[in-house]
Design a protein around this motif. Structure first.
Motif, short mmCIF file in Angstrom:
data_model
loop_
_atom_site.label_atom_id
_atom_site.label_comp_id
_atom_site.label_asym_id
_atom_site.label_seq_id
_atom_site.Cartn_x
_atom_site.Cartn_y
_atom_site.Cartn_z
N GLY A 5 -33.54 -43.48 0.10
CA GLY A 5 -34.71 -43.20 -0.97
C GLY A 5 -34.48 -44.44 -2.39
O GLY A 5 -35.12 -45.35 -2.73
N GLU A 6 -33.08 -45.38 -1.74
CA GLU A 6 -32.73 -46.84 -2.83
C GLU A 6 -34.50 -47.55 -2.66
O GLU A 6 -34.71 -48.85 -3.37
N ALA A 7 -34.72 -47.54 -1.16
CA ALA A 7 -35.52 -48.37 -0.42
C ALA A 7 -36.90 -48.00 -1.01
O ALA A 7 -37.59 -49.00 -0.94
N TYR A 8 -37.17 -47.47 -1.35
CA TYR A 8 -38.56 -46.29 -1.43
C TYR A 8 -38.51 -46.75 -3.38
O TYR A 8 -39.42 -47.05 -3.35
N LYS A 9 -37.15 -46.94 -3.90
CA LYS A 9 -36.71 -46.80 -4.99
C LYS A 9 -37.65 -48.54 -5.60
O LYS A 9 -37.90 -49.17 -6.59
N ALA A 10 -36.54 -49.78 -5.01
CA ALA A 10 -36.96 -50.64 -4.83
C ALA A 10 -38.26 -51.18 -4.98
O ALA A 10 -38.50 -52.39 -5.30
N ASN A 11 -39.25 -50.69 -3.85
CA ASN A 11 -40.78 -50.74 -4.01
C ASN A 11 -41.91 -49.86 -3.75
O ASN A 11 -42.14 -49.51 -2.23
N LEU A 62 -39.94 -42.77 2.04
CA LEU A 62 -40.69 -41.87 1.89
C LEU A 62 -39.96 -40.51 3.35
O LEU A 62 -39.27 -39.55 3.23
N ILE A 63 -41.02 -41.09 4.48
CA ILE A 63 -40.74 -39.97 5.15
C ILE A 63 -39.04 -40.25 5.61
O ILE A 63 -38.45 -39.08 5.94
N GLY A 64 -37.94 -41.08 5.87
CA GLY A 64 -36.95 -41.46 5.98
C GLY A 64 -36.57 -40.33 5.10
O GLY A 64 -35.06 -39.72 5.63
N PHE A 65 -36.52 -40.04 4.24
CA PHE A 65 -35.69 -40.45 2.83
C PHE A 65 -35.90 -38.14 2.80
O PHE A 65 -34.45 -37.57 3.01
N GLY A 66 -37.12 -37.63 3.45
CA GLY A 66 -37.38 -36.41 3.75
C GLY A 66 -36.70 -35.78 4.48
O GLY A 66 -35.79 -34.64 5.12
#
Length: 132
Positions: free
Chosen positions: A68-74, A84-88
């Motif tokens: 989630g942090e990786a997604y929010k960062a970029n 997002l796939i990893g998050f889900g």
């Protein structure tokens, strides 16, 4: 004689190598080393390495946070869909199916042309979570 500290690039390379050997604790340590060096331009890559290491250790909650942090960062980056796939998938593994399906839905709407391994991971995650 004290050993010189690794550069963030060397730490990431060592962490990726550890990840490929499924030495998840070593990969996690390397990622945290890079993240501790505040302001490193490799922080985004380190966040992904951390997420992958946590996922490999089946630390689903920590993996979800890191992805989630990786997604929010970029959110528009080349690895946003992967985050997002990893998050889900991490949420699905925590039996948070509705939230997992929401994340997978974002992937489908924002990346409709997804192909290859990422598409397979998305499909597998959706099936695991029981998404419609």
């Amino acid at each position: 004689m004290p050993r010189a500290a690794r550069t963030p690039e060397k730490a990431l390379a060592d962490g990726q190598s550890a990840l490929s050997r499924r030495d998840y604790p070593a990969a996690e340590a390397a990622a945290r080393e890079v993240l501790a060096a505040r302001g490193s331009p490799r922080g985004y890559d380190a966040r992904f390495l951390l997420a992958d290491a946590e996922f490999g250790q089946r630390n689903w909650q920590d993996a979800a946070v890191a992805y989630g942090e990786a997604y929010k960062a970029n959110q528009k980056g080349s690895r946003a869909a992967e985050a997002l796939i990893g998050f889900g998938t991490s949420l699905a593994n925590l039996n948070q199916r509705r939230e997992a399906c929401d994340a997978f839905g974002v992937v489908q709407s924002e990346y409709p042309q997804l192909r290859g391994a990422l598409k397979e991971r998305l499909d597998a995650g959706r099936q695991r979570a029981g998404c419609r």
